[in-house]
Design a protein around this motif. Structure first.
Motif, PDB file in Angstrom:
ATOM      1  N   LEU A  14     -65.316  13.861  25.799  1.00 44.61           N
ATOM      2  CA  LEU A  14     -64.267  14.862  26.228  1.00 44.61           C
ATOM      3  C   LEU A  14     -63.859  15.819  25.340  1.00 44.61           C
ATOM      4  N   ILE A  15     -63.948  17.096  25.746  1.00 41.77           N
ATOM      5  CA  ILE A  15     -63.284  18.070  24.713  1.00 41.77           C
ATOM      6  C   ILE A  15     -62.276  18.988  25.136  1.00 41.77           C
ATOM      7  N   ILE A  16     -61.257  18.661  24.425  1.00 41.07           N
ATOM      8  CA  ILE A  16     -60.081  19.624  25.146  1.00 41.07           C
ATOM      9  C   ILE A  16     -59.849  20.813  24.298  1.00 41.07           C
ATOM     10  N   GLY A  17     -59.939  21.768  25.154  1.00 39.54           N
ATOM     11  CA  GLY A  17     -59.582  23.138  24.474  1.00 39.54           C
ATOM     12  C   GLY A  17     -61.201  24.065  24.174  1.00 39.54           C
ATOM     13  N   GLY A  18     -61.255  25.212  24.678  1.00 39.62           N
ATOM     14  CA  GLY A  18     -62.379  25.755  24.826  1.00 39.62           C
ATOM     15  C   GLY A  18     -62.437  27.102  23.859  1.00 39.62           C
ATOM     16  N   GLY A  19     -61.604  26.860  22.943  1.00 38.48           N
ATOM     17  CA  GLY A  19     -61.909  28.213  21.788  1.00 38.48           C
ATOM     18  C   GLY A  19     -63.237  27.843  21.031  1.00 38.48           C
ATOM     19  N   VAL A  20     -63.450  28.712  20.022  1.00 42.08           N
ATOM     20  CA  VAL A  20     -64.638  28.487  19.173  1.00 42.08           C
ATOM     21  C   VAL A  20     -64.753  27.038  18.662  1.00 42.08           C
ATOM     22  N   GLY A  21     -63.563  26.327  18.301  1.00 42.05           N
ATOM     23  CA  GLY A  21     -63.934  25.149  17.862  1.00 42.05           C
ATOM     24  C   GLY A  21     -64.481  24.115  18.943  1.00 42.05           C
ATOM     25  N   GLY A  22     -63.705  24.158  20.120  1.00 35.31           N
ATOM     26  CA  GLY A  22     -64.160  23.536  21.185  1.00 35.31           C
ATOM     27  C   GLY A  22     -65.861  23.770  21.641  1.00 35.31           C
ATOM     28  N   ILE A  23     -65.979  25.213  21.661  1.00 32.15           N
ATOM     29  CA  ILE A  23     -67.528  25.525  22.068  1.00 32.15           C
ATOM     30  C   ILE A  23     -68.477  24.993  21.175  1.00 32.15           C
ATOM     31  N   ARG A  24     -67.906  24.922  19.944  1.00 32.77           N
ATOM     32  CA  ARG A  24     -69.033  24.536  18.776  1.00 32.77           C
ATOM     33  C   ARG A  24     -69.208  23.141  18.915  1.00 32.77           C
ATOM     34  N   ALA A  25     -68.105  22.426  19.051  1.00 34.50           N
ATOM     35  CA  ALA A  25     -68.281  20.951  19.115  1.00 34.50           C
ATOM     36  C   ALA A  25     -68.999  20.522  20.409  1.00 34.50           C
ATOM     37  N   ALA A  26     -68.599  21.317  21.590  1.00 38.77           N
ATOM     38  CA  ALA A  26     -69.580  21.141  22.811  1.00 38.77           C
ATOM     39  C   ALA A  26     -71.186  21.243  22.861  1.00 38.77           C
ATOM     40  N   LEU A  27     -71.292  22.486  22.103  1.00 38.64           N
ATOM     41  CA  LEU A  27     -72.733  22.730  21.980  1.00 38.64           C
ATOM     42  C   LEU A  27     -73.494  21.614  21.033  1.00 38.64           C
ATOM     43  N   ILE A  45     -62.868  30.231  29.052  1.00 38.94           N
ATOM     44  CA  ILE A  45     -62.964  29.821  27.605  1.00 38.94           C
ATOM     45  C   ILE A  45     -63.048  30.914  26.531  1.00 38.94           C
ATOM     46  N   GLY A  46     -62.941  30.529  25.261  1.00 34.22           N
ATOM     47  CA  GLY A  46     -63.008  31.716  24.241  1.00 34.22           C
ATOM     48  C   GLY A  46     -61.938  31.690  23.279  1.00 34.22           C
ATOM     49  N   GLY A  47     -60.916  31.236  24.082  1.00 32.23           N
ATOM     50  CA  GLY A  47     -59.656  31.092  22.879  1.00 32.23           C
ATOM     51  C   GLY A  47     -59.165  32.325  22.304  1.00 32.23           C
ATOM     52  N   LEU A  48     -58.472  32.268  21.130  1.00 30.27           N
ATOM     53  CA  LEU A  48     -58.050  33.307  20.324  1.00 30.27           C
ATOM     54  C   LEU A  48     -59.182  34.256  20.002  1.00 30.27           C
ATOM     55  N   MET A  49     -60.368  33.825  19.559  1.00 34.27           N
ATOM     56  CA  MET A  49     -61.322  34.754  19.015  1.00 34.27           C
ATOM     57  C   MET A  49     -61.636  35.876  20.052  1.00 34.27           C
ATOM     58  N   THR A  50     -61.624  35.653  21.369  1.00 35.81           N
ATOM     59  CA  THR A  50     -61.989  36.619  22.283  1.00 35.81           C
ATOM     60  C   THR A  50     -61.149  38.012  21.990  1.00 35.81           C
ATOM     61  N   GLN A  51     -59.821  37.682  21.520  1.00 34.87           N
ATOM     62  CA  GLN A  51     -58.836  38.675  21.432  1.00 34.87           C
ATOM     63  C   GLN A  51     -59.098  39.708  20.113  1.00 34.87           C
ATOM     64  N   LEU A  52     -59.936  39.161  19.137  1.00 29.79           N
ATOM     65  CA  LEU A  52     -60.048  39.969  18.044  1.00 29.79           C
ATOM     66  C   LEU A  52     -61.080  41.014  18.037  1.00 29.79           C
ATOM     67  N   ASP A  53     -60.709  42.053  17.351  1.00 28.48           N
ATOM     68  CA  ASP A  53     -61.570  43.129  17.420  1.00 28.48           C
ATOM     69  C   ASP A  53     -62.591  42.952  16.544  1.00 28.48           C
ATOM     70  N   ARG A  54     -62.680  42.687  15.405  1.00 29.38           N
ATOM     71  CA  ARG A  54     -63.775  42.571  14.355  1.00 29.38           C
ATOM     72  C   ARG A  54     -63.401  41.488  13.612  1.00 29.38           C
ATOM     73  N   THR A  55     -64.289  40.810  12.874  1.00 31.60           N
ATOM     74  CA  THR A  55     -64.013  39.723  11.909  1.00 31.60           C
ATOM     75  C   THR A  55     -64.790  40.089  10.796  1.00 31.60           C
ATOM     76  N   PHE A  56     -64.070  39.523   9.545  1.00 29.33           N
ATOM     77  CA  PHE A  56     -64.547  39.759   8.282  1.00 29.33           C
ATOM     78  C   PHE A  56     -65.764  38.746   7.953  1.00 29.33           C
ATOM     79  N   PRO A  57     -66.320  39.034   6.764  1.00 30.23           N
ATOM     80  CA  PRO A  57     -66.501  40.102   6.054  1.00 30.23           C
ATOM     81  C   PRO A  57     -67.433  41.254   6.369  1.00 30.23           C
ATOM     82  N   THR A  58     -67.945  41.081   7.345  1.00 29.81           N
ATOM     83  CA  THR A  58     -68.913  42.235   7.890  1.00 29.81           C
ATOM     84  C   THR A  58     -68.601  43.114   8.595  1.00 29.81           C
ATOM     85  N   ASN A  59     -67.109  42.748   9.193  1.00 31.06           N
ATOM     86  CA  ASN A  59     -66.340  43.570  10.037  1.00 31.06           C
ATOM     87  C   ASN A  59     -67.274  43.949  11.509  1.00 31.06           C
TER      88      ASN A  59
END
Lengths: 1012, 145
Positions: A14-27, A45-59
């Motif tokens: 059982l994985i509780i939480g479907g953000g990037v961490g939960g998705i990675r563990a599930a996969l 699902i997707g959690g906080l990361m889906t709200q972000l515009d870009r990620t470093f360092p490649t932007n």
């Protein structure tokens, strides 16, 4: 070993939480053949990361990086996804838990909803959307590619239920939907709930929530985001105008002791503020001024310091070391005035900004506290999951694992590594699977297209703004439609999204297409995905060609849409003419060797080896030194006081005693061949250097790093000067000597953050504080000065930094261009430095000078290994991972993982996480019984072969031979697919499949046909 | 002639140069759109006849971009490719085409900047050389329909 007595017949996690961490563990678990139930409180699902515009360092765009993972989650057979679901109750123990889950009513049938949006169109108020942190989100799904791709309804707000039901053409609305309870048997639980972000409205000095132009970091991300409320235009909330001056204030609500503050450091805010500032400058150059107010710039991750340097030097982001006390709003204009004190001479300055971004950090949620009570696990003093020092993902209850921000504040790569580690540990509670269940997907039989004339379908992705924002994808499709053999040409939106793929699949079947061109991103990243897709549509997977319209066109020619359009047409023409000549190919399959080679016998290597051996795999652990233990042999305590030597001895004992681990010390890797799943590595073993070959399916690189010993500050020349490691050993072996010291000076960043070695070594700040506290324990009267450029005690390490200050350790800032000066004075040394606050030159006669020198890559060793194994390295000699964000432990060569300080400087606990993660990734890699060598091998046409032996000589691997019939033969199982033989063959008797001569000719003709 | 825009073919190996080109993309480094990439598994696969075909069909410049020496994914494909490029140079100059129109370049997968810079430099060089002489011959031979 530790988990063996808990193994049951239960194979679910059982994985509780479907953000990037939960998705990675599930996969990870799913890929390793384990069943997963993934639950999330939200509607998607997707959690906080889906709200972000870009990620470093490649932007890069986050959504674009994440959405392939999300569709994997939706599709994977082993994953059951339950949204709007919470854990109600837990019974049982590791290996056989019984969990009760409560699913809240969605009022929408997921099977039927097509996400058409009709309900939202007509009944905006009652079609619920989980606003997350953005009350201005444009759609009622949290993000455009939400998984599951469906709406949800807030029935209490609906006044016309019949009307709502009838608006849905798919009959998907269920007005009498109810809460559902179910019980599930699971062997282990992974907690990946994440945390929430601090709401600065409770602070009265920054105007968060009160002044319209004061926003949080996440709100700023939403404003910058193409899927955000302003569709990506950067404007002030108060008047919709583009700001000219934007300021970021760091540590809002973090690293404080005031009423609303938390004492710990939130770990991610420095990097996200730098990223937001860089992206702002990237888009608006000099028309926007970006300033960041910070206390310590904590860019201690891999290559993060370089990113900070780029922000300052390339993008002119202003960095000011100060914590402003107050923001006040100017009446009428909503402009914001910030008063701050400069460290230099404590001078006061007031400046006006158009917009202020508050860098708010992570806070534990109420949900975490409630959940911890239901699960019976302990939380630490900051209300995050409590874990022991050397068991970084294990909660206080066996069988329950924590990862991501639920464990402590951390960024995406660390979350990904920890998720893989938690998945790997969780899998240890399940049965050892001798046979992984085969994929249950019913495949259509392959359509025979050999004698058919090409019927090409061309699909052009817009990839959001990535392609569609630069060129008119409709124009490209229209252009493609009239090219020879093209039957259908269409725009495909995000071609890699689930619905686009389904659409293309049905087009293939509908129109009887037999060759496909995708105009989109790079075949390097997405070819396999589209190959899988056309296979599902009944075509041989090699009948698709990708035109790289994004990475090699719109991204690089975004300032010249006309040229980008012209080039896009040429790229499509090339792909269309070459795909017409493609023909079906068969993959070559070989059995996988399930043994694992671990290179490096330090903390990381031993942890990886034990993880895998405990799960039934045979491991060869190769160590160059004569003893196991690595650099950790020289460390006695961790920052939190754990006994490192005790731990190492236990680890060595377990490793050497394990029946499935073969330890080879004094062993050097000398050669390597084969392919993923069937490698052969040659080693030489001291003292007689006898040669031995090891056959293995996967490899973990855990070769560690070296203590840096730069020739600076009299190191090696004066007895009072030593490194932190030297001090560590003195504290243990000569405590009397340490006790006798009155004055101790420590200098940070010795040999790091310099032009020669620009990166931060990450561990030195915590090491200095650890040793300062140990000296203070032994001799409370000792005067300790820590000369530093920033103190980078991320996360809960901040507690020790505070403790050190409370105990009287003095921290003094120095600048790189005004380094301290050290001269010998008898048994003592004289340290001279400038105190920026007092604006005075100070001198201390120290009994001991400790240099915080950190770690450097073992350049010679990593260079050799990189050459032997064909791995990539960073500029500073560490191994370069496959994807810095999403695949932090995978290397570029499939079947190779990296763990510990061979990846970048990190502490023991972080190394253990990565070691377990690497083991987990190996589990996924070795889950299949056969490996697919692909179809790209050389084939000889015996009729044309003159047996001239050129191919025999040209092949770098010596594979071709002249067979009994007198012509050259190439074993497809051994062919590496480089094509050298094909290029050299004078009779053109050899063709490399997938890159046949006529296809390359056709590609050239496609490009050049209209030139002459 | 004033607005001569050369057409340049870059044979890029999958493991280094093609990845570097993608890297230039993710770093948003701009370079001339004249360069069109043909992906090959290894520069060792780049056949002399394909380089010649490109010139024959009117390409103004061709370059073969592989891994750094010693870094070839297939041991030494890039060295074989460099030898072939040298041979093509000779052939070209024998038939009156400037040998500078073909080059062998190496770079690692992480060198996005080098990819962009190389594309810029080579485009500039070919622009200065002017159009592929083959075009003039063909133009001269072309009969009105």
């Amino acid at each position: 070993m530790e988990n063996q007595n808990t193994k049951q017949t239960n194979n679910k996690v059982l994985i509780i939480g479907g953000g990037v961490g939960g998705i990675r563990a599930a996969l990870d678990l799913a890929e390793a053949g384990r069943d997963v139930v993934l639950i999330d409180r939200s509607a998607s699902i997707g959690g906080l990361m889906t709200q972000l515009d870009r990620t470093f360092p490649t932007n890069n765009c986050d959504l674009c990086t994440l959405s392939p993972h999300l569709s994997e989650t939706g599709r994977e057979h082993h994953i059951e996804l339950l949204t709007m679901t919470e854990l109600a109750e837990l019974q049982g123990e590791a290996g056989s838990f019984t969990v009760t889950l409560t699913s809240h009513p969605r009022y929408i049938d997921l099977e039927k909803c097509t996400a058409c949006g009709d309900c939202y169109e007509k009944f905006k108020d009652c079609v619920q959307f989980k606003p997350g942190l953005d009350h201005r989100a444009p759609t009622c799904m949290r993000y455009p590619r939400a998984i599951p791709q469906a709406f949800s309804i807030d029935i209490s707000k609906c006044k016309d239920i019949d009307g709502l039901v009838s608006v849905c053409k798919s009959d998907a609305i269920i007005p009498d939907d109810t809460e559902k309870k179910r019980t599930v048997e699971v062997g282990a639980i992974v907690l990946a709930t994440g945390a929430e972000l601090f709401d600065p409205a409770v602070l009265d000095n920054y105007g968060g929530g009160a002044y319209p132009n004061v926003v949080t970091g996440l709100e700023y991300e939403r404003i910058m985001s193409a899927s955000g409320p302003t569709l990506g235009s950067l404007v002030r909330p108060s008047d919709g105008k583009q700001p000219q001056k934007v300021a970021w204030i760091q540590c809002v609500g973090s690293r404080g002791i005031n009423k609303a503050d938390v004492p710990y450091c939130s770990s991610v805010c420095c990097m996200y503020a730098l990223k937001e500032a860089i992206v702002t400058k990237e888009r608006f150059q000099d028309s926007i001024e970006a300033t960041i107010f910070y206390m310590d710039m904590r860019t201690s991750g891999k290559d993060y310091e370089r990113y900070r340097n780029r922000a300052e030097k390339e993008y002119n982001v202003k960095l000011i070391r100060s914590r402003p006390h107050t923001i006040s709003e100017k009446p009428g204009t909503h402009d914001l005035s910030i008063s701050y004190a400069l460290e230099e001479g404590s001078r006061n300055v007031t400046e006006t900004y158009d917009m202020v971004v508050l860098s708010t950090g992570f806070r534990p949620t109420e949900e975490m506290t409630v959940l911890s009570e239901k699960l019976g696990i302990e939380l630490n003093q900051h209300r995050f999951a409590k874990t022991a020092g050397f068991s970084p993902v294990e909660t206080s209850r066996p069988g329950i694992y924590a990862c991501g921000v639920f464990e402590s504040p951390k960024d995406i790569p660390e979350t990904m590594a920890q998720a893989s580690a938690a998945a790997s540990k969780a899998a240890g509670n399940l049965d050892i699977l001798n046979e992984m269940p085969a994929s249950q997907e019913e495949m259509l039989p392959e359509r025979d297209v050999t004698d058919q004339a090409p019927k090409i379908g061309v699909f052009i992705c817009d990839c959001g703004f990535n392609i569609g924002g630069v060129i008119d994808v409709g124009e490209i499709a229209a252009y493609a439609e009239v090219l020879p053999n093209v039957v259908v040409a269409e725009v495909a939106g995000h071609g890699c999204s689930r619905e686009s793929m389904l659409n293309i699949q049905s087009k293939i079947e509908e129109c009887g297409l037999n060759r496909i061109v995708i105009g989109g991103c790079s075949p390097r990243t997405h070819e396999a995905k589209f190959q899988d897709m056309i296979r599902r549509a009944g075509l041989n997977r090699y009948l698709v060609e990708m035109a790289n319209l994004r990475d090699q066109d719109t991204w690089v020619h975004k300032h010249n849409p006309d040229l980008a359009t012209k080039k896009a047409k040429e790229l499509i023409r090339m792909a269309v003419s070459s795909v017409a000549l493609r023909h079906p190919l068969t993959d070559h399959l070989l059995p996988v060797n399930k043994d694992i080679l671990v290179v490096g016998g330090g903390v990381s290597g031993m942890n990886s080896a034990l993880s895998l051996a405990n799960q039934g795999f045979k491991v060869y652990l190769v160590e160059q030194a004569l003893n196991l233990g690595g650099l950790a042999r020289k460390v006695n305590r961790t920052l939190s006081g754990d006994d490192v030597q005790g731990y190492i001895q236990e680890l060595i004992a377990k490793t050497t005693a394990h029946e499935r681990i073969e330890v080879l010390t004094g062993a050097t890797v000398v050669d390597h061949k084969g392919m993923p799943g069937m490698f052969t590595t040659g080693i030489q073993i001291a003292p007689r250097m006898y040669y031995r070959q090891i056959k293995h399916g996967a490899t973990i690189i855990a070769t560690g790093a070296l203590e840096n010993r730069p020739q600076e500050y009299l190191l090696g020349q004066h007895n009072a000067v030593m490194t932190q490691l030297d001090l560590d050993s003195m504290l243990e072996k000569q405590p009397e000597k340490v006790k006798a010291w009155d004055h101790i000076v420590m200098i940070q960043c010795v040999g790091s953050r310099t032009p020669e070695n620009p990166n931060c070594s990450r561990i030195c700040c915590q090491t200095a504080i650890k040793n300062a506290l140990r000296i203070k324990d032994a001799n409370p009267g000792a005067r300790i000065f820590v000369l530093n450029r920033d103190i980078r005690t991320v996360g809960f390490q901040e507690d020790y930094y505070r403790e050190a200050r409370e105990k009287g350790v003095i921290f003094v800032r120095y600048e790189f261009d005004a380094k301290p000066v050290v001269t010998g004075e008898g048994d003592q040394v004289l340290v001279s430095f400038r105190d920026p606050v007092l604006e005075k030159q100070l001198e201390i006669t120290a009994d001991c000078l400790v240099l915080s020198t950190g770690l450097v890559a073992n350049d010679e060793a990593t260079e050799d290994l990189a050459m032997i194994f064909h791995l990539n390295r960073t500029d500073d000699g560490f191994f370069l991972e496959n994807h810095i964000k999403l695949r932090p432990v995978d290397l570029h060569v499939p079947g190779f993982m990296v763990a510990g300080t061979a990846h970048s400087p990190k502490d023991i606990r972080e190394s253990i996480v990565q070691a377990q993660a690497a083991a987990g990734r190996v589990l996924t890699f070795l889950a299949k019984d056969t490996i697919n060598l692909g179809a790209g091998v050389a084939k000889v046409d015996g009729k044309k072969c003159a047996a001239c032996l050129i191919c025999v000589r040209a092949c770098p691997y010596g594979i071709p031979f002249i067979n009994a019939e007198g012509y050259s033969e190439i074993d497809p199982a051994q062919c590496h697919g480089c094509g050298v033989c094909a290029a050299e063959c004078p009779a053109k008797a050899i063709q490399l499949m997938q890159y046949e001569d006529d296809m390359i000719s056709a590609e050239l003709n496609g490009l050049l046909e209209r030139i002459l | 002639m004033g607005n001569f825009e050369p057409v340049i073919v870059a044979f890029c190996c999958h493991y280094c140069a093609y990845t570097a080109a993608d890297m230039a993309g993710s770093m948003r480094l701009s370079y001339p759109s004249n360069v069109k990439i043909v992906r090959v598994p290894c520069t060792g696969k780049v056949d002399t006849k394909h380089i010649l075909q490109a010139f024959h069909k009117g390409a103004d410049g061709v370059y073969v971009a592989g891994c750094l020496e010693g870094d070839c994914h297939f041991k030494n494909g890039n060295i074989k490719a460099a030898r072939r490029v040298a041979r093509v140079k000779k052939l070209l100059s024998e038939i009156g085409i400037e040998e500078e129109r073909v080059e062998m370049i190496t770079m690692s997968a992480g060198m996005g900047e080098r990819f962009a810079q190389t594309a810029t430099d080579i485009t500039e060089k070919i622009r200065n050389l002017g159009p592929n002489p083959v075009k003039n011959i063909r133009d001269g031979q072309k009969q009105p329909a």
